[in-house]
Design a protein around this motif. Sequence first.
Motif, PDB file in Angstrom:
ATOM      1  N   UNK A 129      -7.122   4.449  -4.417  1.00  0.00           N
ATOM      2  CA  UNK A 129      -7.890   5.867  -3.794  1.00  0.00           C
ATOM      3  C   UNK A 129      -9.432   5.859  -4.268  1.00  0.00           C
ATOM      4  N   UNK A 130     -10.380   5.166  -5.303  1.00  0.00           N
ATOM      5  CA  UNK A 130     -11.244   5.199  -5.923  1.00  0.00           C
ATOM      6  C   UNK A 130     -12.222   4.508  -4.667  1.00  0.00           C
ATOM      7  N   UNK A 131     -11.798   3.373  -4.401  1.00  0.00           N
ATOM      8  CA  UNK A 131     -12.495   2.261  -3.181  1.00  0.00           C
ATOM      9  C   UNK A 131     -11.721   3.218  -1.652  1.00  0.00           C
ATOM     10  N   UNK A 185     -12.175 -10.212   5.660  1.00  0.00           N
ATOM     11  CA  UNK A 185     -13.854  -9.718   4.866  1.00  0.00           C
ATOM     12  C   UNK A 185     -13.970  -8.120   5.538  1.00  0.00           C
ATOM     13  N   UNK A 186     -13.360  -7.160   6.230  1.00  0.00           N
ATOM     14  CA  UNK A 186     -13.844  -5.742   6.657  1.00  0.00           C
ATOM     15  C   UNK A 186     -13.129  -5.379   5.255  1.00  0.00           C
ATOM     16  N   UNK A 187     -13.391  -3.809   5.898  1.00  0.00           N
ATOM     17  CA  UNK A 187     -12.510  -2.797   5.233  1.00  0.00           C
ATOM     18  C   UNK A 187     -11.399  -2.681   5.401  1.00  0.00           C
ATOM     19  N   UNK A 188     -10.780  -2.667   6.327  1.00  0.00           N
ATOM     20  CA  UNK A 188      -9.453  -3.186   6.738  1.00  0.00           C
ATOM     21  C   UNK A 188      -8.468  -4.395   7.096  1.00  0.00           C
ATOM     22  N   UNK A 189      -9.441  -5.033   6.448  1.00  0.00           N
ATOM     23  CA  UNK A 189      -7.911  -6.478   5.809  1.00  0.00           C
ATOM     24  C   UNK A 189      -8.177  -5.715   3.726  1.00  0.00           C
ATOM     25  N   UNK A 190      -8.702  -5.596   3.725  1.00  0.00           N
ATOM     26  CA  UNK A 190      -9.257  -5.550   2.365  1.00  0.00           C
ATOM     27  C   UNK A 190      -8.639  -4.377   2.127  1.00  0.00           C
ATOM     28  N   UNK A 191      -8.056  -3.109   2.787  1.00  0.00           N
ATOM     29  CA  UNK A 191      -7.006  -2.367   2.233  1.00  0.00           C
ATOM     30  C   UNK A 191      -5.862  -2.475   2.874  1.00  0.00           C
ATOM     31  N   UNK A 192      -5.815  -3.377   3.323  1.00  0.00           N
ATOM     32  CA  UNK A 192      -4.904  -4.252   4.143  1.00  0.00           C
ATOM     33  C   UNK A 192      -3.869  -4.921   3.268  1.00  0.00           C
ATOM     34  N   UNK A 193      -5.299  -5.566   1.856  1.00  0.00           N
ATOM     35  CA  UNK A 193      -4.805  -6.702   0.818  1.00  0.00           C
ATOM     36  C   UNK A 193      -3.992  -5.469  -0.227  1.00  0.00           C
ATOM     37  N   UNK A 194      -4.601  -4.500  -0.507  1.00  0.00           N
ATOM     38  CA  UNK A 194      -4.339  -4.448  -1.593  1.00  0.00           C
ATOM     39  C   UNK A 194      -3.051  -3.244  -1.537  1.00  0.00           C
ATOM     40  N   UNK A 195      -2.713  -2.282  -0.406  1.00  0.00           N
ATOM     41  CA  UNK A 195      -1.340  -2.028  -0.640  1.00  0.00           C
ATOM     42  C   UNK A 195      -0.185  -2.573  -0.382  1.00  0.00           C
ATOM     43  N   UNK A 196      -0.581  -3.985   0.415  1.00  0.00           N
ATOM     44  CA  UNK A 196       0.632  -4.752   0.747  1.00  0.00           C
ATOM     45  C   UNK A 196       1.116  -5.462  -0.760  1.00  0.00           C
ATOM     46  N   UNK A 205      -0.118   1.960 -11.260  1.00  0.00           N
ATOM     47  CA  UNK A 205      -0.842   3.650 -11.813  1.00  0.00           C
ATOM     48  C   UNK A 205      -2.482   2.934 -11.265  1.00  0.00           C
ATOM     49  N   UNK A 206      -2.708   2.279 -12.137  1.00  0.00           N
ATOM     50  CA  UNK A 206      -4.221   1.350 -12.345  1.00  0.00           C
ATOM     51  C   UNK A 206      -4.630   1.137 -10.613  1.00  0.00           C
ATOM     52  N   UNK A 207      -3.581   0.731  -9.821  1.00  0.00           N
ATOM     53  CA  UNK A 207      -3.888  -0.177  -8.315  1.00  0.00           C
ATOM     54  C   UNK A 207      -3.891   1.479  -7.575  1.00  0.00           C
ATOM     55  N   UNK A 208      -2.958   2.219  -8.050  1.00  0.00           N
ATOM     56  CA  UNK A 208      -3.327   3.355  -6.413  1.00  0.00           C
ATOM     57  C   UNK A 208      -4.809   3.509  -7.034  1.00  0.00           C
ATOM     58  N   UNK A 209      -5.005   4.179  -8.572  1.00  0.00           N
ATOM     59  CA  UNK A 209      -6.107   4.807  -8.841  1.00  0.00           C
ATOM     60  C   UNK A 209      -7.358   4.168  -8.153  1.00  0.00           C
ATOM     61  N   UNK A 210      -7.570   2.798  -7.769  1.00  0.00           N
ATOM     62  CA  UNK A 210      -8.304   2.064  -7.698  1.00  0.00           C
ATOM     63  C   UNK A 210      -8.505   2.326  -6.063  1.00  0.00           C
TER      64      UNK A 210
END
Length: 262
Positions: free
Chosen positions: A129-131, A85-96, A122-127
């Motif tokens: 960087x916005x996040x 639930x941390x920022x790191x875990x969320x970022x890791x999942x998004x990139x993965x 494209x939309x996932x990359x935009x999302x």
Amino acid sequence: MWLYRNNPRSSKYPIVLYDWQPSRKADHPREFLKDFSGIAVTDGYQVYHTLGKERHDLKISGCWIHARRPYAEFIKSVGTPAAKGSIAAEAYLMITEMMHIDNGFDDLSNSDRQKQRQHVLQDKVDAYFEWVKLKYNQVTHNSVIGKALAYSINQEEYLRMFLTDGRIPMDNNYAEQAIRPFTIARKNIVLMESDHGAKASAMIFSIAETAKANNLNTYEYFELLLSELPKHQDDKNLEFLDNLLPWSPEVQKKCPSRLKKS
């Protein structure tokens, strides 16, 4: 030790080159790449970005593995349960997720891969960087997570580059994998006593890793080179070297890797 290699997925002959230099200054890759034009996939070292800005015929693309790594290291340091639930875990999942989707495009042509990336990613990359920019304003900038988020923000231009060209991989893992043997060996070598010794080591590693990239048995390949090269010491014509290159049919036949896939 600087390392350069081509992309084995898009190159007929895989080549790995180590270049020993006395510093990490931009002068060294500037000289090495002076006759190269195209795309270089790199980590976030500013020197490469400097070169990209100097030349119109050299594009620099970023590595998403490097963007994900600080999040992975944070998760490892605190443990997966604590990181949930941390920022790191969320970022890791998004990139993965993005990298997993992109792996599904491997069998497409370059033009179709670019279309799919723009349609699906494209939309996932935009999302992402916005996040990232939103979360960066919510954390201490000098914290581990703050620095991890800042890396993505600072590298955005280069991390987005893969969306513009189907030839560009999302990471430079091939180079990372090739530099690892030297990193491991360095711990055993401890030190090199001269620039000449270091340059000699760079040549040996270049031959060994290029041989591995071409599915050769490295021991047998070195044995072949050390047997054949002395026979040509007085040759003025160097065409014989063509038959000793790692991808030559003769070498492929004589020195197949035991691990080579059928």
